[in-house]
Design an enzyme around this catalytic site. Structure first.
Site, PDB file in Angstrom:
ATOM      1  N   GLY A 129      -6.294   1.700 -12.794  1.00  0.00           N
ATOM      2  CA  GLY A 129      -5.457   1.805 -13.469  1.00  0.00           C
ATOM      3  C   GLY A 129      -4.667   0.621 -14.132  1.00  0.00           C
TER       4      GLY A 129
ATOM      5  N   GLN B 113       1.681  -4.607 -17.357  1.00  0.00           N
ATOM      6  CA  GLN B 113       1.043  -5.853 -16.597  1.00  0.00           C
ATOM      7  C   GLN B 113       0.437  -6.497 -17.274  1.00  0.00           C
ATOM      8  OE1 GLN B 113      -1.030  -2.389 -14.088  1.00  0.00           O
ATOM      9  NE2 GLN B 113      -1.077  -4.246 -12.716  1.00  0.00           N
TER      10      GLN B 113
ATOM     11  N   LEU C 277      -3.683  -4.990  -9.357  1.00  0.00           N
ATOM     12  CA  LEU C 277      -4.361  -6.081 -10.037  1.00  0.00           C
ATOM     13  C   LEU C 277      -3.060  -7.195 -10.088  1.00  0.00           C
ATOM     14  CD1 LEU C 277      -6.204  -4.612 -12.793  1.00  0.00           C
ATOM     15  CD2 LEU C 277      -6.999  -5.716 -10.806  1.00  0.00           C
TER      16      LEU C 277
ATOM     17  N   HIS D 247       1.481   5.254  -8.844  1.00  0.00           N
ATOM     18  CA  HIS D 247       1.478   3.678  -8.750  1.00  0.00           C
ATOM     19  C   HIS D 247       1.489   3.102 -10.367  1.00  0.00           C
ATOM     20  CE1 HIS D 247      -0.340  -0.107  -7.172  1.00  0.00           C
ATOM     21  NE2 HIS D 247      -0.324  -0.160  -8.493  1.00  0.00           N
ATOM     22  N   GLU D 248       0.629   3.888 -11.126  1.00  0.00           N
ATOM     23  CA  GLU D 248       0.931   3.409 -12.752  1.00  0.00           C
ATOM     24  C   GLU D 248       2.275   3.699 -13.272  1.00  0.00           C
ATOM     25  OE1 GLU D 248      -1.286   1.266 -13.402  1.00  0.00           O
ATOM     26  OE2 GLU D 248      -2.507   1.742 -11.674  1.00  0.00           O
TER      27      GLU D 248
ATOM     28  N   HIS E   3       5.006   1.269 -12.475  1.00  0.00           N
ATOM     29  CA  HIS E   3       4.814  -0.186 -13.251  1.00  0.00           C
ATOM     30  C   HIS E   3       5.832   0.138 -14.402  1.00  0.00           C
ATOM     31  CE1 HIS E   3       1.971  -2.610 -11.272  1.00  0.00           C
ATOM     32  NE2 HIS E   3       1.242  -1.764 -11.230  1.00  0.00           N
TER      33      HIS E   3
HETATM   34 NI    NI Z   1      -0.802  -1.891  -9.873  1.00  0.00          NI
END
Ligand code: NI
Length: 191
Positions: free
Chosen positions: A49, A54, A103, A144-145, A148
């Protein structure tokens, strides 16, 4: 298409709360091109993802896809999904331990407790409403996404810091145990 630069932990953008995207704005050519670039960047980096924040753009959009991912060979596949202004609601108190990486947090993994069943309400990339339920490992990826978009990284949620490890040590000491956890989660929740 353009491969975008991915921000690393320590860059302040990763700690911002991303802003909502308007429906007019979403229909614009510029943001549609950006979504293509976000997906392309996720593919290039073999991410499961990638959130807009990010790639230095603090707006509430993230892409998710798992297709025989080499970074996460044990993850069940998830079809390409773009979430705009997502809202996640846990459907029960049940949780599981997910070994996560990111990432934006190079070469580090750790165990995060995640809800096992979620309602996902969002727009798709064309502004069409989406309302679905995701479970298990897939639910972990969605949490998780969406974290962010609120300026949170998985390490904020690692309660036992002794689980933190590099990717090399993960594969040497933790992957086989986690594969058993994944098998249990998939048997219980179907993904
Ligand atoms: Ni992440």
């Amino acid at each position: 298409m353009t491969i975008l630069k991915i921000a690393s932990i320590g860059h302040p953008v990763l700690r911002e709360r991303a802003r909502d995207v308007g429906s007019e704005e979403l229909r614009g050519a510029e943001i549609q091109q950006f979504i293509d670039d976000l997906i392309e960047t996720m593919h290039d980096a073999s991410g499961a993802g990638l959130a807009a924040i990010q790639v230095y753009r603090p707006i509430r959009i993230c892409a998710i896809e798992v297709k025989d991912n080499p970074r996460y060979p044990y993850k069940p596949n998830i079809p390409l999904t773009v979430l705009v202004n997502p809202v996640l609601t846990p459907l029960s108190e049940e949780r599981f331990d997910n070994y996560e990486g990111c990432l934006s947090v190079p070469d580090l993994r750790g165990v995060v407790s995640r809800f096992a069943e979620l309602r996902v309400q969002a727009w798709d990339r064309h502004g069409e409403p989406m309302d679905r339920v995701v479970r298990g490992i897939t639910a972990g990826t969605f949490q998780h996404e969406v974290d962010h978009l609120d300026g949170k990284l998985f390490i904020d949620r690692v309660s036992d810091t002794r689980t933190l490890c590099t990717w090399r040590e993960f594969s040497r000491y933790h992957e086989s145990g986690f594969r058993n956890t994944v098998a249990d989660v998939v048997a219980r929740w179907g993904s």
